[in-house]
Scaffold this motif. Structure first.
Motif, PDB file in Angstrom:
ATOM      1  N   LYS C  88     -12.646  67.537 -46.526  1.00 31.90           N
ATOM      2  CA  LYS C  88     -13.026  68.734 -47.270  1.00 31.90           C
ATOM      3  C   LYS C  88     -12.606  69.998 -46.521  1.00 31.90           C
ATOM      4  CE  LYS C  88     -16.839  68.469 -49.765  1.00 31.90           C
ATOM      5  NZ  LYS C  88     -16.260  68.081 -51.078  1.00 31.90           N
ATOM      6  N   GLY C  89     -12.028  69.822 -45.344  1.00 34.04           N
ATOM      7  CA  GLY C  89     -11.582  70.974 -44.550  1.00 34.04           C
ATOM      8  C   GLY C  89     -11.401  70.536 -43.108  1.00 34.04           C
ATOM      9  N   ARG C  90     -11.128  71.494 -42.234  1.00 36.97           N
ATOM     10  CA  ARG C  90     -10.915  71.156 -40.817  1.00 36.97           C
ATOM     11  C   ARG C  90     -12.157  70.455 -40.259  1.00 36.97           C
ATOM     12  NH1 ARG C  90      -6.159  71.742 -40.107  1.00 36.97           N
ATOM     13  NH2 ARG C  90      -5.050  73.511 -40.991  1.00 36.97           N
ATOM     14  N   GLY C  91     -11.937  69.379 -39.516  1.00 34.04           N
ATOM     15  CA  GLY C  91     -13.049  68.658 -38.882  1.00 34.04           C
ATOM     16  C   GLY C  91     -13.866  67.838 -39.866  1.00 34.04           C
ATOM     17  N   GLY C  92     -13.425  67.777 -41.100  1.00 36.91           N
ATOM     18  CA  GLY C  92     -14.122  66.969 -42.095  1.00 36.91           C
ATOM     19  C   GLY C  92     -14.891  67.825 -43.081  1.00 36.91           C
ATOM     20  N   ALA C  93     -15.619  68.819 -42.550  1.00 39.37           N
ATOM     21  CA  ALA C  93     -16.302  69.812 -43.392  1.00 39.37           C
ATOM     22  C   ALA C  93     -17.203  69.184 -44.455  1.00 39.37           C
ATOM     23  CB  ALA C  93     -15.268  70.747 -44.031  1.00 39.37           C
ATOM     24  N   GLY C  94     -17.930  68.155 -44.055  1.00 36.15           N
ATOM     25  CA  GLY C  94     -18.902  67.571 -44.986  1.00 36.15           C
ATOM     26  C   GLY C  94     -18.482  66.223 -45.527  1.00 36.15           C
ATOM     27  N   ILE C  95     -17.237  65.807 -45.252  1.00 38.73           N
ATOM     28  CA  ILE C  95     -16.787  64.493 -45.737  1.00 38.73           C
ATOM     29  C   ILE C  95     -17.503  63.398 -44.935  1.00 38.73           C
ATOM     30  CG2 ILE C  95     -14.801  64.100 -44.171  1.00 38.73           C
ATOM     31  CD1 ILE C  95     -14.365  63.788 -47.919  1.00 38.73           C
ATOM     32  N   PHE C  96     -17.726  62.243 -45.538  1.00 37.21           N
ATOM     33  CA  PHE C  96     -18.438  61.114 -44.918  1.00 37.21           C
ATOM     34  C   PHE C  96     -19.760  61.559 -44.288  1.00 37.21           C
ATOM     35  CE2 PHE C  96     -13.897  59.866 -44.742  1.00 37.21           C
ATOM     36  CZ  PHE C  96     -13.963  58.778 -45.580  1.00 37.21           C
ATOM     37  N   PRO C  97     -20.670  62.056 -45.126  1.00 34.78           N
ATOM     38  CA  PRO C  97     -21.950  62.546 -44.603  1.00 34.78           C
ATOM     39  C   PRO C  97     -22.719  61.438 -43.898  1.00 34.78           C
ATOM     40  CG  PRO C  97     -22.050  62.271 -46.989  1.00 34.78           C
ATOM     41  CD  PRO C  97     -20.610  62.105 -46.588  1.00 34.78           C
ATOM     42  N   GLY C  98     -23.265  61.761 -42.746  1.00 35.72           N
ATOM     43  CA  GLY C  98     -24.067  60.787 -41.997  1.00 35.72           C
ATOM     44  C   GLY C  98     -23.236  59.959 -41.037  1.00 35.72           C
ATOM     45  N   ILE C  99     -21.915  60.032 -41.170  1.00 39.62           N
ATOM     46  CA  ILE C  99     -21.070  59.302 -40.221  1.00 39.62           C
ATOM     47  C   ILE C  99     -20.161  60.275 -39.486  1.00 39.62           C
ATOM     48  CG2 ILE C  99     -19.210  57.596 -39.979  1.00 39.62           C
ATOM     49  CD1 ILE C  99     -20.628  55.893 -42.000  1.00 39.62           C
ATOM     50  N   LEU C 100     -19.372  61.054 -40.241  1.00 40.11           N
ATOM     51  CA  LEU C 100     -18.505  62.028 -39.584  1.00 40.11           C
ATOM     52  C   LEU C 100     -19.145  63.422 -39.631  1.00 40.11           C
ATOM     53  CD1 LEU C 100     -15.672  62.481 -38.290  1.00 40.11           C
ATOM     54  CD2 LEU C 100     -14.889  63.157 -40.568  1.00 40.11           C
ATOM     55  N   SER C 101     -19.770  63.717 -40.740  1.00 32.08           N
ATOM     56  CA  SER C 101     -20.387  65.038 -40.944  1.00 32.08           C
ATOM     57  C   SER C 101     -21.900  64.865 -40.896  1.00 32.08           C
ATOM     58  CB  SER C 101     -19.955  65.602 -42.297  1.00 32.08           C
ATOM     59  OG  SER C 101     -18.548  65.744 -42.339  1.00 32.08           O
ATOM     60  N   PRO C 102     -22.647  65.983 -40.783  1.00 30.25           N
ATOM     61  CA  PRO C 102     -24.108  65.885 -40.757  1.00 30.25           C
ATOM     62  C   PRO C 102     -24.611  65.173 -42.012  1.00 30.25           C
ATOM     63  CG  PRO C 102     -23.407  68.124 -40.261  1.00 30.25           C
ATOM     64  CD  PRO C 102     -22.185  67.378 -40.662  1.00 30.25           C
ATOM     65  N   ARG C 103     -25.736  64.485 -41.858  1.00 31.95           N
ATOM     66  CA  ARG C 103     -26.278  63.749 -42.997  1.00 31.95           C
ATOM     67  C   ARG C 103     -27.028  64.698 -43.915  1.00 31.95           C
ATOM     68  NH1 ARG C 103     -30.785  60.131 -43.782  1.00 31.95           N
ATOM     69  NH2 ARG C 103     -31.381  60.379 -41.616  1.00 31.95           N
ATOM     70  N   ARG C 104     -26.362  65.097 -44.957  1.00 36.24           N
ATOM     71  CA  ARG C 104     -27.027  65.876 -45.994  1.00 36.24           C
ATOM     72  C   ARG C 104     -26.203  65.766 -47.266  1.00 36.24           C
ATOM     73  NH1 ARG C 104     -26.215  71.992 -43.748  1.00 36.24           N
ATOM     74  NH2 ARG C 104     -24.107  72.322 -44.500  1.00 36.24           N
ATOM     75  N   PRO C 105     -26.819  66.050 -48.407  1.00 36.57           N
ATOM     76  CA  PRO C 105     -26.067  65.932 -49.650  1.00 36.57           C
ATOM     77  C   PRO C 105     -24.786  66.749 -49.549  1.00 36.57           C
ATOM     78  CG  PRO C 105     -28.379  66.318 -50.114  1.00 36.57           C
ATOM     79  CD  PRO C 105     -28.192  66.485 -48.633  1.00 36.57           C
ATOM     80  N   THR C 106     -23.719  66.174 -50.025  1.00 37.71           N
ATOM     81  CA  THR C 106     -22.417  66.796 -49.830  1.00 37.71           C
ATOM     82  C   THR C 106     -22.274  68.069 -50.658  1.00 37.71           C
ATOM     83  OG1 THR C 106     -21.637  64.572 -49.586  1.00 37.71           O
ATOM     84  CG2 THR C 106     -19.969  66.237 -49.739  1.00 37.71           C
ATOM     85  N   ARG C 107     -21.644  69.052 -50.052  1.00 40.95           N
ATOM     86  CA  ARG C 107     -21.371  70.321 -50.742  1.00 40.95           C
ATOM     87  C   ARG C 107     -19.884  70.568 -50.721  1.00 40.95           C
ATOM     88  NH1 ARG C 107     -25.889  74.317 -48.202  1.00 40.95           N
ATOM     89  NH2 ARG C 107     -27.709  73.110 -48.808  1.00 40.95           N
ATOM     90  N   GLY C 108     -19.490  71.740 -51.146  1.00 38.04           N
ATOM     91  CA  GLY C 108     -18.075  72.105 -51.089  1.00 38.04           C
ATOM     92  C   GLY C 108     -17.368  71.587 -52.318  1.00 38.04           C
ATOM     93  N   PRO C 109     -16.678  72.470 -53.023  1.00 38.88           N
ATOM     94  CA  PRO C 109     -16.146  72.124 -54.329  1.00 38.88           C
ATOM     95  C   PRO C 109     -14.843  71.329 -54.304  1.00 38.88           C
ATOM     96  CG  PRO C 109     -15.644  74.411 -53.828  1.00 38.88           C
ATOM     97  CD  PRO C 109     -16.429  73.877 -52.665  1.00 38.88           C
ATOM     98  N   GLU C 110     -14.198  71.215 -53.130  1.00 34.97           N
ATOM     99  CA  GLU C 110     -12.879  70.573 -53.125  1.00 34.97           C
ATOM    100  C   GLU C 110     -12.786  69.482 -52.078  1.00 34.97           C
ATOM    101  OE1 GLU C 110     -10.162  73.759 -52.458  1.00 34.97           O
ATOM    102  OE2 GLU C 110     -10.168  74.388 -54.565  1.00 34.97           O
ATOM    103  N   THR C 111     -12.033  68.468 -52.413  1.00 42.52           N
ATOM    104  CA  THR C 111     -11.757  67.386 -51.469  1.00 42.52           C
ATOM    105  C   THR C 111     -10.270  67.061 -51.526  1.00 42.52           C
ATOM    106  OG1 THR C 111     -13.982  66.466 -51.702  1.00 42.52           O
ATOM    107  CG2 THR C 111     -12.280  64.975 -50.900  1.00 42.52           C
ATOM    108  N   HIS C 112      -9.657  67.042 -50.342  1.00 40.23           N
ATOM    109  CA  HIS C 112      -8.240  66.661 -50.257  1.00 40.23           C
ATOM    110  C   HIS C 112      -8.131  65.140 -50.136  1.00 40.23           C
ATOM    111  CE1 HIS C 112      -6.448  70.685 -49.699  1.00 40.23           C
ATOM    112  NE2 HIS C 112      -7.682  70.984 -49.288  1.00 40.23           N
ATOM    113  N   VAL C 113      -7.234  64.564 -50.923  1.00 41.70           N
ATOM    114  CA  VAL C 113      -7.098  63.111 -50.989  1.00 41.70           C
ATOM    115  C   VAL C 113      -5.655  62.729 -50.693  1.00 41.70           C
ATOM    116  CG1 VAL C 113      -7.294  61.096 -52.513  1.00 41.70           C
ATOM    117  CG2 VAL C 113      -8.857  63.052 -52.820  1.00 41.70           C
TER     118      VAL C 113
END
Lengths: 341, 62, 435
Positions: C88-113
């Motif tokens: 979702k951005g540099r450093g993950g920015a919320g992607i894979f919550p609880g594993i790579l990013s902090p555990r919280r409901p995911t935010r951010g309107p865009e995801t790069h695939v």
């Protein structure tokens, strides 16, 4: 195309029940019912050999099916025909097992028998075509068989309309739509009122009529029966651990319990650690005796009946059920508790 | 149990697990024997009850 | 783990419905190892030393990175999990919550695939059943990884390392690597922009509300998935925002039943969710996803499936597709839930693999539903297939299942081909009567 025909000792002209122990043999060309088959198949196909065997030998001698199959294989057939076996149980089983073994090796095979023949359940992936019930119906049975064989030799399929009975093998295929899209199609079809749409036919079971209730338990003899394979520790009667072909009875008349070490389960479908720690977990004799002493039940049957329910064929299971019911009726038991694993 | 219903067994008493239809290794000996007694009593009630289709006779919790 | 601006944008302003999400899709059409990790015009270049450093952990003595692309005479064995590169951005920015990013409901309107690519872990773990993927030949179309450019991570555990630590290190490692690879495309123009609606939007269109109940295998260590980074074993049924699946809220840690496995890549691209999104607004109204565990004992199975069915009904679903993970045991959970749904008047369709024996004549379903009747077949688990010899094998030198060299011609059951009978409905296999 080269065809080999398998028949039993009776239709090969060797003899009746007295010749049922005859080992396998081969003869050039068509024999007995094979002659009409050859005529109906016409000049494009040839019944190159007939292999026959006594029914007892084929169904009970060790290695008999392998022997028959190797005689047939030596003829390099394009297709093998077995039967018709009508309602003859041993003949049907022999035809079915020969056909199943050949198909498993990649040799196309067709068996013919009546719907009720126990062989229908044992034909594996081979094609089974319906025949009449008795040899008197040979003519129409051979006609139907020949038509099915002709279709198979022409690379066509044989379905219910052609008299196909028994199991039809299910094979993996790749289709256009992924399963997810098909699932959504199916859910929309269901919402549209279609209750029959499915890719996996639901298994069909025989209707069972429940027995009438017992009126007075205190006057009723109750039997304990199980398919949990509990036997005396030595397994003296060699109960199988899977695919049972028999059931057994063990006397419990003079026993109040089934101690660990004296009885064990030989079931091959689950861990028997718990059963062997305490056999009452399979056959609850301890409590049943207590109920008998307290007069809650009129009596406990002298024997428990046992088999193993693990990959048992439906045909065998049905036979065990019929035999158990008859046996219990004869002995006066009017209710049974079946512990099922 | 769902298999028993599906194949049409008329009277069904649910048990604790496939390897021990008349027992329950997760409890002590006395408790297990009491459970077995309740199972059999329930089975005997079942054979005294008229049914027209596969019917499940649950054992009430102790 | 740092937060980006992306994390704050659009937070919580979508009202009483699910979070809308836009997928910025970058197609990967070629993969190679190179000096620097980069993505340009479909070509993904991976720096092997950088990738190995990302996966490195105290529990791993060595990490090796290589590539396997569609059409190559390559086999991957002992395959554990596969992750689609997303961020979702540099450093993950919320992607894979609880594993790579902090555990919280995911935010951010865009995801790069990075579509068409996968990061794959392969090697020995306890309780893992051997999974096979061929990049060419007859087995290639049976697995989602037969058509992706795969960055394969092999490993040697550190001496004396606990297997659970090895498992955790690998999971975290391939997820971090997947996010890092997707980061290479942050500046690249998207090949496709896919807008996913937020579920739960009200509309008076008369369309049926249809959702998917996805059972997750929950049998403890090495046989459990992670939801928002936490093991789902001993968890309860839950509704989840389907767009959170896209952002990696469900991650696999389940290594049994290779053919019947739901990999992380398939949770990210949940095929039933995708199919429902496609029909959303035309044939149905996509009503969301319910996750439910597959407990081990019978009483718990009966309770949890009845409960899951009620959650679906309470969420207002008019019909449901039910999926599972695992073998015959998991059929029971699915059948029970289907029957419970039907009992409440919610039509249910289940995805089953058939277990009809080698020759396809055995009973197809171990525990079929009693009330529900609509089943999709994803193929016969027991049918054998012959895989031709290959030039190169990754994951291991031998296949223990057949006790042969991993490059040999092998005959294996469909069950051993990774995701070949996908209970989430990825595959195109089914069974037909061979009349």
């Amino acid at each position: 195309m080269r065809i080999v025909h398998y028949i039993n000792q009776f239709f090969a002209g060797v003899g009746g029940e007295d010749a049922a122990g005859t080992p396998p043999s081969r003869t050039d060309g068509a024999v007995g019912p094979g002659r009409r088959l050859a005529t109906l198949l016409g000049d494009d196909h040839e019944v190159v050999a007939t292999v026959s065997c006594g029914d007892d030998h084929a169904t009970s001698a060790a290695g008999a099916i392998d022997e028959i199959v190797s005689l047939i294989r030596a003829e390099q057939p394009d297709l093998v025909v077995a039967g018709p076996a009508f309602t003859s149980g041993r003949y049907g089983l022999a035809c079915a097992r020969v056909a199943a073994a050949l198909v498993a090796e990649g040799v196309p095979a067709v068996a013919a028998m009546h719907d009720e023949n126990p062989g229908v359940e044992e034909a594996g992936a081979a094609v089974v075509v319906r025949s009449g019930a008795v040899a008197r119906e040979m003519g129409p049975s051979i006609d139907r068989l020949a038509a099915a064989v002709a279709r198979l030799l022409a690379g066509e399929t044989v379905g219910e309309a052609d008299g196909r009975i028994g199991k039809v093998p299910r094979r993996n295929v790749l289709v256009e739509k992924p399963a997810a899209e098909r699932a959504v199609d199916l859910v929309l079809a269901r919402l549209g009122g279609d209750r029959s749409a499915t890719e996996v036919p639901l298994p069909r079971f025989d209707p069972v009529t429940p027995a009438a209730p017992v009126d007075d338990l205190s006057k009723t003899m109750v039997a304990l029966v199980t398919e949990g394979a509990l036997v005396p520790d030595e397994n003296p009667d060699r109960l199988e651990s899977a695919r049972a072909t028999k059931w057994l009875r063990y006397r419990i008349q003079d026993r109040d319990s089934l101690p660990a070490g004296e009885f064990r389960s030989v079931h091959g479908g689950f861990s028997t650690v718990w059963a062997n720690e305490d056999p009452h977990r399979i056959v609850p004799l301890d409590v049943a005796r207590e109920l008998e002493r307290e007069g809650l039940i009129g009596g406990l049957h002298d024997e428990y009946l046992v088999t193993v329910g693990n990959g048992t064929s439906v045909a065998d299971a049905r036979r065990f059920g019929v035999e158990w019911a008859a046996d219990l009726r004869r002995s006066g038991a009017r209710a049974a508790i079946l512990t099922a694993t | 149990m769902s298999i028993a219903s599906r194949v049409g067994a008329p009277r069904i008493v649910p048990t604790k697990g496939i390897p021990y239809p008349a027992g329950d290794p997760s409890v002590g000996t006395n408790e297990e024997r009491a459970w077995r007694r309740r199972l059999l009593e329930r089975a005997l009630e079942a054979v005294c009850t008229p049914v027209s289709k596969p019917t499940v006779f649950e054992v009430e919790a102790a | 783990m740092r937060l980006s601006e992306n994390d704050e944008v659009g937070a919580g302003n979508w009202g009483r419905r699910g979070r809308p999400l836009t997928r910025l899709v970058h197609e990967v059409t070629a993969l190679c190892l190179g000096e620097e990790t980069a993505y340009r015009e479909g070509r993904l270049t991976v720096s092997a030393p950088e990738a190995a450093a990302i996966v490195a952990a105290p529990a791993l003595a060595e990490v090796r990175v290589s590539c396997a692309s569609p059409g190559e005479p390559v086999r991957i064995v002992k395959l554990l999990d596969a992750v689609e590169p997303r961020t979702k951005g540099r450093g993950g920015a919320g992607i894979f919550p609880g594993i790579l990013s902090p555990r919280r409901p995911t935010r951010g309107p865009e995801t790069h695939v990075l579509r068409g690519a996968a990061v794959v872990a392969a090697g020995f773990l306890p309780r893992a059943q051997e999974a096979v993927v061929d990049m060419s030949g007859p087995a290639a179309p049976l697995s989602p990884l037969g058509a992706t450019h795969n960055v394969v991570v092999e490993f040697t555990p550190a001496p004396g390392a606990d297997w659970e630590d090895v498992d955790t290190a690998l999971r975290q490692g391939i997820i971090a690597l997947a996010a890092r690879l997707a980061e290479a495309a942050l500046e690249a123009p998207a090949d496709a922009v896919e807008t996913l609606p937020g579920v739960g939007e009200q509309a008076d269109d008369g369309l049926p509300r249809v959702g998917v109940l996805t059972n997750l295998q929950t049998q403890g260590k090495f046989k459990q998935p992670f939801v928002y980074g936490r093991s789902f074993t001993d968890s309860f049924t839950t509704l989840i925002d389907p767009n959170d699946l896209d952002d990696g809220a469900v991650v696999s840690g389940q290594f049994g039943h290779p053919g019947l496995k739901n990999s992380t890549l398939l949770y990210q691209n949940h095929p039933i969710v995708e199919a429902m999104r496609r029909r959303h607004g035309s044939e149905l109204r996509f009503a969301g996803v319910v996750l439910s565990p597959e407990p081990v004992d019978q009483a718990a199975k009966e309770f949890m499936s009845a409960h899951a069915a009620r959650v679906c009904a309470l969420a207002g679903w008019d019909a449901a597709v039910v999926t599972k993970e695992g073998g015959g045991n998991a059929d029971a959970d699915m059948s029970l839930a289907m029957d419970a749904l039907e009992e409440m008047g919610v039509p249910a369709v289940g995805l089953f693999a058939e277990m009809a024996g080698r020759d396809g004549t055995g009973p197809s379903i171990v525990v079929p539903p009693m009330r529900a009747t609509a089943m999709v077949s994803t193929g016969n688990y027991d049918e054998r297939l012959v895989l031709p010899a290959v030039e190169r094998a990754l994951g291991a030198e031998r296949i223990d299942l057949v006790d042969q060299a991993a490059t040999d011609e092998i005959e294996i059951p469909m069950a051993a081909v990774y995701c070949s009978l996908s209970p989430l409905g990825w595959g195109r296999s089914t069974c037909r009567e061979a009349a």
